[in-house]
Design a protein around this motif. Structure first.
Motif, mmCIF file in Angstrom:
data_model
loop_
_atom_site.group_PDB
_atom_site.id
_atom_site.type_symbol
_atom_site.label_atom_id
_atom_site.label_comp_id
_atom_site.label_asym_id
_atom_site.label_seq_id
_atom_site.Cartn_x
_atom_site.Cartn_y
_atom_site.Cartn_z
ATOM 1 N N GLY A 102 0.815 -1.201 0.000
ATOM 2 C CA GLY A 102 0.000 0.000 0.000
ATOM 3 C C GLY A 102 0.850 1.252 0.000
ATOM 4 N N TYR B 29 -7.694 -4.588 -3.150
ATOM 5 C CA TYR B 29 -6.405 -4.830 -2.515
ATOM 6 C C TYR B 29 -6.282 -3.992 -1.251
ATOM 7 N N TYR B 91 -8.494 0.618 -3.994
ATOM 8 C CA TYR B 91 -7.466 0.230 -4.959
ATOM 9 C C TYR B 91 -7.620 -1.261 -5.189
ATOM 10 N N ASP B 97 -1.704 2.833 -8.975
ATOM 11 C CA ASP B 97 -2.360 2.734 -7.658
ATOM 12 C C ASP B 97 -3.116 3.993 -7.271
#
Lengths: 116, 111
Positions: A102, B29, B91, B97
């Motif tokens: 992330g 995700y 995402y 992203d």
């Protein structure tokens, strides 16, 4: 640590004129994003850069919008010619990857564009 | 596709609790939560990753149900400073992203 800088903060133009916005991301952030936020809605991604390369511009109206990040740091977003529906806040964000996956995106204060 | 947030608006008294939900039709995700005050930039609150990891800066909590592609943000003992619009950004994986944001949930905390 300095945040994401954007200028100008406000801009008023007539339709069919052109306008440019500038963004300076947080030092060391390789990824830069431009989002469009229309009043009452969430931000919508326009374009994403990784260093000076475009990663995603699928939602950028390329007939009138263009963006560049020549040296992998500052970026400019241009609209030419502007339409009434381009009135919005244009947000620039930069991000760094988080350990384990992330990323955290940091947003600038935005440029509020009004097209008359 | 844009995630759906609910409720659209909440009015609370200081000290009360609130839950804000975010639902996506796509496999996710990660889910990112931001708070935006009027005329200001969105501020990062928390990221929830597939696999259960969470990272945040404030004393808030959230959950992420990967099977249902849903996330919830829990605001407990609300303070006046919690007022603002809360956005979830999603995402779904891949090289790019950038986030897809919901329409937001307006939270008003009254004294």
């Amino acid at each position: 640590e300095a945040g994401v800088a954007q200028s100008p903060r406000y801009k008023i133009i007539e339709k069919r004129q052109s306008v440019a916005f500038w963004c300076n991301p947080i030092s060391g952030h390789a990824t830069l994003y431009w989002y469009q936020q229309i009043l009452g809605q969430g931000p919508k991604l326009l374009i994403q850069f990784q260093n000076n390369g475009v990663v995603d511009d699928s939602q950028l109206p390329k007939d009138r919008f263009s963006a560049e990040r020549l040296k992998g740091v500052d970026s400019t977003l241009k609209i030419q010619p502007a339409k009434l529906e381009d009135s919005a806040v244009y947000l620039c964000a930069s991000s760094y990857p988080l350990a384990g996956g992330g990323n955290e995106q940091f947003f600038g204060p935005g440029t509020r564009l009004t097209v008359l | 596709q844009q995630p759906v947030q609910s409720p659209q608006a909440v009015i609370l008294r200081e000290g009360e609790d609130a839950v804000i939900n975010c639902s996506s039709s796509k496999a996710l995700y990660s889910v990112h939560w931001y708070r935006q005050k009027h005329g200001e930039a969105p501020v990062f609150l928390m990221i929830l990753l597939k696999g259960g990891e969470q990272k945040g800066h404030e004393k808030i909590s959230a959950s992420f149900n990967e099977k249902k592609q849903q996330s919830s943000l829990y605001l407990t003992a609300s303070q006046l400073s919690y007022s603002g619009t809360y956005f979830c950004g999603t995402y779904s994986g891949g090289g790019a992203d950038g986030l897809t944001f919901g329409k937001g949930t307006h939270l008003i905390i009254q004294p």
